[in-house]
Motif scaffolding. Structure first.
Motif, PDB file in Angstrom:
ATOM      1  N   ARG A   1      -7.118   7.841  -6.423  1.00 49.61           N
ATOM      2  CA  ARG A   1      -6.343   8.096  -5.249  1.00 49.61           C
ATOM      3  C   ARG A   1      -6.636   7.118  -4.134  1.00 49.61           C
ATOM      4  NH1 ARG A   1     -10.451  11.862  -5.280  1.00 49.61           N
ATOM      5  NH2 ARG A   1     -11.357  12.257  -3.191  1.00 49.61           N
ATOM      6  N   ASP A   2      -6.040   7.128  -2.823  1.00 53.38           N
ATOM      7  CA  ASP A   2      -6.355   6.519  -2.007  1.00 53.38           C
ATOM      8  C   ASP A   2      -6.438   5.181  -2.099  1.00 53.38           C
ATOM      9  OD1 ASP A   2      -6.215   8.972  -0.538  1.00 53.38           O
ATOM     10  OD2 ASP A   2      -8.605   9.178  -0.578  1.00 53.38           O
TER      11      ASP A   2
ATOM     12  N   ASN B   1       0.725  -1.129  -0.041  1.00 56.08           N
ATOM     13  CA  ASN B   1      -0.041  -0.038  -0.048  1.00 56.08           C
ATOM     14  C   ASN B   1       0.955   1.429   0.073  1.00 56.08           C
ATOM     15  OD1 ASN B   1      -2.775  -0.857  -0.188  1.00 56.08           O
ATOM     16  ND2 ASN B   1      -2.289  -2.050   1.829  1.00 56.08           N
TER      17      ASN B   1
ATOM     18  N   HIS C   1      -6.210   1.156  -1.685  1.00 56.82           N
ATOM     19  CA  HIS C   1      -5.650   0.514  -0.511  1.00 56.82           C
ATOM     20  C   HIS C   1      -6.058  -1.150  -0.867  1.00 56.82           C
ATOM     21  CE1 HIS C   1      -6.055  -1.920   3.396  1.00 56.82           C
ATOM     22  NE2 HIS C   1      -4.991  -0.917   3.799  1.00 56.82           N
TER      23      HIS C   1
ATOM     24  N   ASP D   1     -15.331  12.060  -4.471  1.00 60.10           N
ATOM     25  CA  ASP D   1     -15.067  10.952  -3.393  1.00 60.10           C
ATOM     26  C   ASP D   1     -15.963   9.873  -3.763  1.00 60.10           C
ATOM     27  OD1 ASP D   1     -13.192  12.657  -2.227  1.00 60.10           O
ATOM     28  OD2 ASP D   1     -14.569  13.611  -1.123  1.00 60.10           O
TER      29      ASP D   1
ATOM     30  N   ASP E   1       1.842   5.378  -3.467  1.00 55.23           N
ATOM     31  CA  ASP E   1       2.449   6.628  -3.155  1.00 55.23           C
ATOM     32  C   ASP E   1       3.383   6.966  -3.836  1.00 55.23           C
ATOM     33  OD1 ASP E   1      -0.141   7.124  -1.372  1.00 55.23           O
ATOM     34  OD2 ASP E   1       1.088   6.604   0.143  1.00 55.23           O
TER      35      ASP E   1
ATOM     36  N   LYS F   1     -10.627   5.632  -4.411  1.00 54.59           N
ATOM     37  CA  LYS F   1     -11.609   6.792  -4.568  1.00 54.59           C
ATOM     38  C   LYS F   1     -11.299   7.606  -5.766  1.00 54.59           C
ATOM     39  CE  LYS F   1     -12.626   7.706   0.096  1.00 54.59           C
ATOM     40  NZ  LYS F   1     -12.388   9.145   1.422  1.00 54.59           N
TER      41      LYS F   1
END
Length: 264
Positions: A148-149, A116, A151, A173, A120, A165
């Motif tokens: 993005r985000d 994870n 996981h 979002d 980034d 998202k």
């Protein structure tokens, strides 16, 4: 997974020649990584007189908590070769030079946390930002979309859950949620196969939209991970098999070692 570092402890009567080679190889291997918690290199040769001809019985490397290219965390990595031929004079200059490329049995272990963190990294982010997808043209008004985000949750039997998202013109979002199988293709590409939308955690009013985007996101991920982008100096890793074990992803395969780092 590797049985820790037991079995790699140097005997007290280790030959001086082996000690020198071990020290030189250890220093060379460390240059492969941005940082490392522990690296253990073992070179074995019996009788030691074979070192004069550059003949080595075996070469083993085992590392723990390694960082590649500043952003990619590896829990454990190991290489094990059979007989190797080196230039014996190179060790005297503080380097090791192979007379010919060699192959090694390899094992790499990644943690869920490390995977994870990799999302980034700039090398990964560039594949998730401003993505143009025909499947989402109607939803995005023809504009590229950015994910993005991200996981990933490792699951039994090589399954993963993926959440993320995305922002669309009419919905900010928007949560993405899907399950997929992970597999290896061409011994170097990680594929996300048989993707299915997972409605758990997605609000009822956004599920139909999220399903479309989630399956499109699976296409973005599929084949995005190519080991050729992560080749180490002089070492090319190929995967024969991958397995999920709890919160760890275990790769087994082989490594082709063309040269030791900095020895060309």
């Amino acid at each position: 997974m590797f049985g820790g570092f037991t079995g790699f402890t140097r005997p007290l009567n280790t030959d001086m020649g082996e000690q020198v080679l071990n020290a030189v190889a250890n220093q060379s291997i460390r240059h492969l990584f941005t940082s490392s918690e522990a690296i253990d290199v073992q070179i074995r040769c019996f009788p030691s007189s074979k070192l004069l001809q550059g003949s080595i019985d075996s070469f083993k490397m085992q590392g723990r908590n390694l960082v590649i290219r500043r952003d990619f965390h590896v829990e454990e990595m190991s290489f094990t070769t059979d007989a190797v031929s080196i230039d014996p004079a190179s060790a005297l200059s503080g380097q090791l030079r192979l007379k010919q490329p060699t192959q090694a049995v390899a094992q790499v272990i990644l943690t869920e946390e490390g995977i994870n963190k990799a999302f980034d990294a700039d090398l990964v982010r560039q594949h998730l930002v401003n993505v143009e997808m025909e499947a989402l043209t109607n939803l995005s008004g023809g504009e590229p979309v950015s994910f993005r985000d991200v996981h990933i949750t490792l699951m039994p039997e090589n399954q993963v859950h993926i959440g993320a998202k995305v922002d669309l013109p009419n919905r900010k979002d928007l949560p993405i949620s899907l399950r997929s199988m992970i597999a290896v293709e061409k011994r170097r590409q990680i594929r996300f196969q048989n993707a299915e939308f997972d409605p758990e955690g997605v609000p009822d009013e956004g599920r139909s939209l999220s399903k479309i985007v989630s399956l499109a996101f699976a296409e973005v991920l599929d084949g995005m991970v190519d080991l050729d982008r992560f080749d180490l100096d002089g070492v090319m890793v190929r995967i024969n098999r991958l397995e999920t074990h709890g919160k760890k992803l275990v790769f087994t395969g082989y490594a082709q070692i063309d040269h030791f780092p900095g020895s060309r």
